[in-house]
Design an enzyme around this catalytic site. Structure first.
Site, PDB file in Angstrom:
ATOM      1  CG  HIS A 147      -1.178  44.910  19.511  1.00  0.00           C
ATOM      2  ND1 HIS A 147       0.180  44.810  19.734  1.00  0.00           N
ATOM      3  CD2 HIS A 147      -1.681  45.514  20.629  1.00  0.00           C
ATOM      4  CE1 HIS A 147       0.472  45.287  20.921  1.00  0.00           C
ATOM      5  NE2 HIS A 147      -0.635  45.731  21.483  1.00  0.00           N
ATOM      6  NE  ARG A 160      11.740  42.591  17.493  1.00  0.00           N
ATOM      7  CZ  ARG A 160      10.880  43.092  16.611  1.00  0.00           C
ATOM      8  NH1 ARG A 160       9.928  43.896  17.036  1.00  0.00           N
ATOM      9  NH2 ARG A 160      10.973  42.793  15.338  1.00  0.00           N
ATOM     10  CG  ASP A 173      -0.901  40.871  20.237  1.00  0.00           C
ATOM     11  OD1 ASP A 173      -1.538  40.084  20.946  1.00  0.00           O
ATOM     12  OD2 ASP A 173      -1.124  41.030  19.023  1.00  0.00           O
ATOM     13  CG  ASP A 182       8.752  45.276  20.225  1.00  0.00           C
ATOM     14  OD1 ASP A 182       8.970  45.517  19.020  1.00  0.00           O
ATOM     15  OD2 ASP A 182       8.308  44.181  20.626  1.00  0.00           O
ATOM     16  CG  ASP A 183      11.678  47.041  15.961  1.00  0.00           C
ATOM     17  OD1 ASP A 183      10.861  47.973  16.142  1.00  0.00           O
ATOM     18  OD2 ASP A 183      11.776  46.440  14.877  1.00  0.00           O
ATOM     19  CG  ASP A 221       3.075  49.005   7.016  1.00  0.00           C
ATOM     20  OD1 ASP A 221       2.265  48.133   6.616  1.00  0.00           O
ATOM     21  OD2 ASP A 221       4.286  48.763   7.158  1.00  0.00           O
ATOM     22  CB  SER A 244       8.998  42.366   7.645  1.00  0.00           C
ATOM     23  OG  SER A 244      10.017  42.771   8.542  1.00  0.00           O
TER      24      SER A 244
END
Length: 519
Positions: free
Chosen positions: A261, A188, A215, A283-284, A362, A393
């Protein structure tokens, strides 16, 4: 010291005057009112709205123009004044954070000071003869104690005493600990939005080094990260190969790579960089102004309470209508692992790493075997939001829930607050009393206007998996359970606002454990 303060004041005054001078030049250089802009588009509002600036025959009314410019300058000056006040208040908080590293021995003259090493310039990964990037050893700053400092065990005991007894910031080992921020990145280029906010709100590069672990090998994303120079440390996951999975799991290849990762990146932080804790973001994610203050204040709580295993910046039910905007300082314990900006201690990673899963890390964290009846801290109003709809997702929950999460905008000086109420022995007694002293009502009474009076909290009781899901959907909170634990739940209770009233969606009194068959 006086000379240093004088220099800072002169520098601030110069920047303030320069900014407003540039602002005046910009305002005078704007196109005349009502005239189309250079790009061919009209100025906002069209001719009718802006026609007051012209006299007869379409000529510009100079007096009106000057008045308008004066009003705009006044508004901008007021904005700058507010910004200066915020900067001054935040500077005072940061100064106090530096001072708490100094501790005076009771009744004595001896003073111990925590010293933080300055970080050396970090080399980026080099290429070997085969052209594969290797990770060179990188050392980030670590706190070093002055001679005569106490042992780790004594400091840990002092931390708990400080958290329990003080009414201000803790003065234990958490006061000057380095808290690195680990940014998990892939492909991203919008990681720039995350990094911009982290750097904007970061009070100290030495105490909060930013490590971006990438990654995927995406070149454009690597260039964006590299553009920050020595403001961040850029490391690259060396193994980009596909992972052998069962045929029915081929569509989940991305989840396997993410878990791989995470494991590699966390090992880098704790083993290669020798850090004692880390805050993990992706990163989001965009962070709130008090993101760093939040984790700094909660580190001593996490460090001292063995019934906690993480601190999260995220509220799963943090939509605007479900949180109290007047209580930005409110914090909770939760049995549900929230993620999305969370703090982990090295000791906990040493427990988790040997059994780290190959995918779906998670949800694995939410299993009883990992959680072990431990809880996390989470806020009333989230200190992170996610802007990444696209991902492995495929936007799950994003359109329905995540895009509506409210991000805190008010700076809360958590390090000045007494947060000892979050320790389990204090929290549970008060929490259970507050929940089960609240009047029990039917969901229809909450939904019917005027049926209930007063701002007091109310309790809605569920007794089964199905009744929980029905009530949750009707009240607008997330209805899924992981290993029997509802999102944001603590002792089975989900706390939120409904039409301006505090509501506890709770099991019957005497709750003892979660039923994993409810998942």
């Amino acid at each position: 010291m006086v000379r240093k303060k004088g220099s800072l004041i002169l520098c601030g005054a110069f920047l303030f005057v320069a900014w407003n001078a540039l602002l005046l030049l910009y305002l005078w250089g704007r196109p005349p009112i009502g005239r189309p802009a250079e790009g061919g588009g009209a100025e906002p509002g069209g001719q009718e709205e802006w026609g007051l600036g012209r006299g007869k025959g379409g000529r510009v009314n100079l007096a009106g123009e000057v008045i308008r410019l004066a009003e705009e300058v006044e508004v901008q000056l007021e904005t700058q004044k507010k910004l200066l006040k915020q900067i001054e208040s935040h500077r005072a908080v940061w100064a106090r954070q530096k001072d708490v590293g100094k501790r005076e021995v009771d009744g004595g003259k001896e003073v111990h000071e925590v010293v933080v090493q300055q970080p050396p310039k970090t080399p980026l990964p080099a290429k070997n003869s085969a052209g594969v990037k290797e990770q060179e050893e990188v050392r980030l700053p670590a706190p070093t104690a002055a001679p005569g400092s106490k042992s780790d065990q004594q400091q840990a005991m002092e931390t708990k005493e400080d958290v329990t007894n003080t009414k201000g910031p803790a003065t234990g080992p958490g006061a000057q600990v380095v808290i690195p921020i680990l940014v998990i990145a892939c492909d991203r280029v919008t990681v720039k939005r995350s990094l911009d906010r982290l750097i904007q709100f970061r009070p100290s590069p030495e105490l909060y080094p930013i490590i971006v672990s990438q990654d995927c090998g995406h070149a454009d994303t690597a260039r964006v990260i590299g553009s920050y120079g020595d403001q961040v440390t850029h490391i690259r996951q060396p193994d980009l190969s596909d992972i052998r999975v069962r045929p029915e799991h081929r569509k989940f290849q991305g989840y396997y790579k993410i878990a791989r990762h995470y494991r590699w990146a966390l090992n880098q932080v704790f083993n290669t960089f020798s850090q004692s804790t880390v805050v993990i973001v992706e990163d989001d994610l965009e962070v709130a102004p008090d993101f760093f203050e939040y984790f700094r204040a909660l580190y001593p709580i996490l460090h001292s309470d063995p019934s906690l295993w993480c601190v999260s910046a995220w509220n799963d039910n943090g939509r605007d209508a479900l949180v109290d905007p007047s209580r930005a300082e409110l914090l909770y314990r939760t049995d549900f692992f929230p993620g999305l900006g969370w703090m982990l201690l090295k000791e906990m990673w040493e427990e988790l790493e040997p059994k780290w899963p190959s995918a779906f890390w998670d949800d694995w964290m939410r299993q009883p075997e990992q959680r072990k009846d431990r809880s996390c801290i989470r806020p009333e109003i989230s200190r992170t939001i996610t802007f990444g709809r696209k991902g492995v997702s495929l936007g799950q929950f994003f359109d329905q829930y995540l895009r509506y999460i409210k991000l805190n905008t008010e700076f809360v000086p958590f390090t000045k607050h007494n947060l000892s109420y979050l320790l389990k022995e204090k929290y549970d007694e008060k929490f259970v009393k507050e929940v089960y002293d609240a009047p029990l009502v039917k969901i229809e009474e909450l939904q019917q206007t005027g049926a209930l009076r007063g701002p007091r909290p109310y309790r809605v009781q569920y007794s089964s998996r199905d009744s929980f899901k029905v009530f949750a959907r009707n009240l607008g909170v997330m209805d899924d359970l992981k290993s029997g634990v509802p999102r944001t739940g603590y002792r089975g209770v989900v706390s939120f606002l409904y039409r301006g009233r505090r509501v506890f969606l709770a099991p019957p009194p005497g709750w003892t454990h979660y039923d994993t068959s409810w998942s």
